[in-house]
Design a protein around this motif. Structure first.
Motif, PDB file in Angstrom:
ATOM      1  N   ARG A  93       0.836  -1.198   0.000  1.00  0.00           N
ATOM      2  CA  ARG A  93       0.000   0.000   0.000  1.00  0.00           C
ATOM      3  C   ARG A  93       0.875   1.254   0.000  1.00  0.00           C
ATOM      4  O   ARG A  93       1.912   1.302   0.677  1.00  0.00           O
ATOM      5  CB  ARG A  93      -0.883   0.034   1.250  1.00  0.00           C
ATOM      6  N   LEU A  94       0.451   2.259  -0.741  1.00  0.00           N
ATOM      7  CA  LEU A  94       1.158   3.543  -0.772  1.00  0.00           C
ATOM      8  C   LEU A  94       0.197   4.650  -0.377  1.00  0.00           C
ATOM      9  O   LEU A  94      -0.893   4.767  -0.929  1.00  0.00           O
ATOM     10  CB  LEU A  94       1.716   3.821  -2.173  1.00  0.00           C
ATOM     11  N   MET A  95       0.607   5.467   0.592  1.00  0.00           N
ATOM     12  CA  MET A  95      -0.177   6.621   1.024  1.00  0.00           C
ATOM     13  C   MET A  95       0.633   7.902   0.846  1.00  0.00           C
ATOM     14  O   MET A  95       1.857   7.878   0.935  1.00  0.00           O
ATOM     15  CB  MET A  95      -0.587   6.489   2.498  1.00  0.00           C
ATOM     16  N   ASN A  96      -0.070   8.997   0.589  1.00  0.00           N
ATOM     17  CA  ASN A  96       0.593  10.305   0.496  1.00  0.00           C
ATOM     18  C   ASN A  96      -0.159  11.321   1.352  1.00  0.00           C
ATOM     19  O   ASN A  96      -1.068  10.963   2.112  1.00  0.00           O
ATOM     20  CB  ASN A  96       0.713  10.756  -0.958  1.00  0.00           C
ATOM     21  N   THR A  97       0.228  12.595   1.234  1.00  0.00           N
ATOM     22  CA  THR A  97      -0.347  13.636   2.106  1.00  0.00           C
ATOM     23  C   THR A  97      -0.859  14.809   1.262  1.00  0.00           C
ATOM     24  O   THR A  97      -0.336  15.929   1.358  1.00  0.00           O
ATOM     25  CB  THR A  97       0.707  14.143   3.120  1.00  0.00           C
ATOM     26  N   PRO A  98      -1.877  14.597   0.434  1.00  0.00           N
ATOM     27  CA  PRO A  98      -2.252  15.620  -0.545  1.00  0.00           C
ATOM     28  C   PRO A  98      -2.939  16.861   0.011  1.00  0.00           C
ATOM     29  O   PRO A  98      -2.624  17.982  -0.400  1.00  0.00           O
ATOM     30  CB  PRO A  98      -3.178  14.865  -1.495  1.00  0.00           C
ATOM     31  N   LYS A  99      -3.869  16.700   0.924  1.00  0.00           N
ATOM     32  CA  LYS A  99      -4.708  17.840   1.296  1.00  0.00           C
ATOM     33  C   LYS A  99      -4.007  18.853   2.187  1.00  0.00           C
ATOM     34  O   LYS A  99      -4.250  20.056   2.078  1.00  0.00           O
ATOM     35  CB  LYS A  99      -5.986  17.349   1.982  1.00  0.00           C
ATOM     36  N   VAL A 100      -3.132  18.390   3.085  1.00  0.00           N
ATOM     37  CA  VAL A 100      -2.593  19.294   4.103  1.00  0.00           C
ATOM     38  C   VAL A 100      -1.616  20.318   3.549  1.00  0.00           C
ATOM     39  O   VAL A 100      -1.308  21.306   4.227  1.00  0.00           O
ATOM     40  CB  VAL A 100      -1.931  18.500   5.248  1.00  0.00           C
ATOM     41  N   LEU A 101      -1.109  20.107   2.325  1.00  0.00           N
ATOM     42  CA  LEU A 101      -0.153  21.080   1.790  1.00  0.00           C
ATOM     43  C   LEU A 101      -0.761  22.005   0.734  1.00  0.00           C
ATOM     44  O   LEU A 101      -0.067  22.827   0.153  1.00  0.00           O
ATOM     45  CB  LEU A 101       1.081  20.367   1.217  1.00  0.00           C
ATOM     46  N   THR A 102      -2.067  21.898   0.518  1.00  0.00           N
ATOM     47  CA  THR A 102      -2.711  22.661  -0.550  1.00  0.00           C
ATOM     48  C   THR A 102      -2.514  24.161  -0.391  1.00  0.00           C
ATOM     49  O   THR A 102      -2.035  24.852  -1.316  1.00  0.00           O
ATOM     50  CB  THR A 102      -4.211  22.333  -0.606  1.00  0.00           C
ATOM     51  N   GLU A 103      -2.882  24.695   0.754  1.00  0.00           N
ATOM     52  CA  GLU A 103      -2.860  26.150   0.927  1.00  0.00           C
ATOM     53  C   GLU A 103      -1.443  26.697   0.981  1.00  0.00           C
ATOM     54  O   GLU A 103      -1.143  27.741   0.387  1.00  0.00           O
ATOM     55  CB  GLU A 103      -3.636  26.536   2.198  1.00  0.00           C
ATOM     56  N   GLY A 104      -0.541  25.992   1.666  1.00  0.00           N
ATOM     57  CA  GLY A 104       0.841  26.454   1.733  1.00  0.00           C
ATOM     58  C   GLY A 104       1.503  26.475   0.368  1.00  0.00           C
ATOM     59  O   GLY A 104       2.226  27.418   0.022  1.00  0.00           O
ATOM     60  N   THR A 105       1.248  25.444  -0.437  1.00  0.00           N
ATOM     61  CA  THR A 105       1.825  25.393  -1.779  1.00  0.00           C
ATOM     62  C   THR A 105       1.232  26.472  -2.677  1.00  0.00           C
ATOM     63  O   THR A 105       1.947  27.119  -3.456  1.00  0.00           O
ATOM     64  CB  THR A 105       1.610  24.004  -2.398  1.00  0.00           C
ATOM     65  N   ALA A 106      -0.080  26.688  -2.562  1.00  0.00           N
ATOM     66  CA  ALA A 106      -0.716  27.752  -3.347  1.00  0.00           C
ATOM     67  C   ALA A 106      -0.147  29.118  -2.963  1.00  0.00           C
ATOM     68  O   ALA A 106       0.059  29.979  -3.830  1.00  0.00           O
ATOM     69  CB  ALA A 106      -2.225  27.725  -3.143  1.00  0.00           C
ATOM     70  N   ASP A 107       0.122  29.323  -1.682  1.00  0.00           N
ATOM     71  CA  ASP A 107       0.744  30.580  -1.238  1.00  0.00           C
ATOM     72  C   ASP A 107       2.096  30.785  -1.920  1.00  0.00           C
ATOM     73  O   ASP A 107       2.403  31.879  -2.404  1.00  0.00           O
ATOM     74  CB  ASP A 107       0.953  30.566   0.283  1.00  0.00           C
ATOM     75  N   LEU A 108       2.913  29.713  -1.927  1.00  0.00           N
ATOM     76  CA  LEU A 108       4.246  29.828  -2.522  1.00  0.00           C
ATOM     77  C   LEU A 108       4.165  30.108  -4.015  1.00  0.00           C
ATOM     78  O   LEU A 108       4.896  30.968  -4.534  1.00  0.00           O
ATOM     79  CB  LEU A 108       5.034  28.541  -2.253  1.00  0.00           C
TER      80      LEU A 108
END
Length: 326
Positions: A93-108
């Motif tokens: 199984r592979l898991m990632n962390t997509p939702k928690v970095l949305t706003e910070g990445t959009a800011d950058l």
């Protein structure tokens, strides 16, 4: 009986403590890329692995040497170095962390857009170098942002967060390229879906936030760059290989496009020999879309949640990259 997990990145102490409580935890504090044999040896009896910035290809050859591995949790949204077919074959199984970095990445990404348009770093260096001796003349003028057209390549979570900033914050006209229409973005941000060439021809700012896939590898070629306005600015917050980097360098040198703001590159870290370092019309950032204290903590916590759930045989939902593994 506790399962065995290898942690190969530094994470906050309280999140490491959660792993130590849940598993027999092994810390691999070396670089997997430079010491691949030691890394594989550390994983020989591991049920799970967790870490970020995986430089080693997790493919069939790798997984044949880690027979007990059942779950991998990457502290990132991207999973380029994980071979999904091989993971399926070996039942990992592979898991990632997509939702928690949305706003910070959009800011950058929007920071890059604004700083490139207004030539912020270039003008700051002018002052630092003692060259601000008179009023700024036209060769140093920047570009307006408000009221312009932004073309977003990739209207996923981050794309929508960028569209929100553009539409509500800067009265920008939003157009986008995506495999499927996004009615929620069209309603909320008055966004319009167009074919790739039309977006490139029309937009004043092109923002790339597409995942790297066989279809998007070198999507932006010399020919695609030639479609853009000479006054257009290109921002890449996706993956370096979505753009043909040599073609981009040539376009910046010849002023085919006005400027670029880049957080990602074909080779990372960017070699000191890169011609990009010699250009005034490019703003460079060292792949830091998610690099805020708050976002990186949230990513680590999410990744720990993921590995705990996966190795308890619970089924992760939105963070599960390959649910076909079961």
């Amino acid at each position: 009986m506790k399962k065995n997990v290898v942690l190969f990145s530094k994470i906050p102490a309280d999140q490491q403590a959660r792993l130590e409580q849940a598993f027999n935890l092994t810390l691999f504090d070396r670089t997997p890329e430079t010491e691949p044999k030691a890394f594989i040896k550390a994983l020989a009896n591991a049920d799970g692995m967790i870490g970020s910035n995986m430089p080693t290809r997790i493919d069939d050859s790798f997984l044949c040497q880690t027979p007990k591995l059942k779950a991998a949790s990457t502290i990132s949204v991207g999973f380029d170095n994980y071979d999904l077919a091989a993971l399926k074959k070996h039942g990992v199984r592979l898991m990632n962390t997509p939702k928690v970095l949305t706003e910070g990445t959009a800011d950058l990404i929007f920071t890059l857009l604004m700083a490139t348009a207004r030539r912020t770093v270039e003008l700051s260096n002018l002052i630092h170098n003692g060259q601000w001796t008179k009023s700024i003349t036209p060769e140093y003028y920047g570009s307006d942002i408000h009221g312009k057209t932004i073309g977003i390549l990739g209207m996923g979570r981050i794309g929508k967060a960028i569209a929100k900033r553009a539409h509500h914050g800067f009265d920008m006209n939003v157009i986008y390229y995506n495999r499927s229409a996004q009615p929620d973005a069209e309603q909320a941000f008055n966004a319009k879906k167009l074919e790739l060439d039309e977006v490139l021809k029309t937009a004043d700012f092109i923002v790339i936030i597409l995942p790297l896939t066989p279809e998007t590898d070198r999507l932006i070629t010399k020919e695609k760059l030639a479609l853009m306005k000479p006054s257009a600015i290109l921002i890449n917050g996706a993956r370096g290989r979505v753009i043909d980097e040599q073609a981009l360098i040539a376009a910046l040198k010849s002023k085919t496009i006005k400027a670029a703001g880049l957080d990602v590159f074909e080779v990372e870290p960017l070699p000191t020999s890169s011609p990009l370092l010699q250009l005034d019309n490019v703003l460079l950032s060292p792949h830091v879309g998610s690099a805020t204290v708050e976002t990186r903590y949230a990513m680590a916590k999410c990744a720990v949640d993921n590995i705990i759930a996966a190795l308890k045989d619970e089924k992760p939902t939105e963070n599960w990259v390959n649910p076909e593994v079961g």
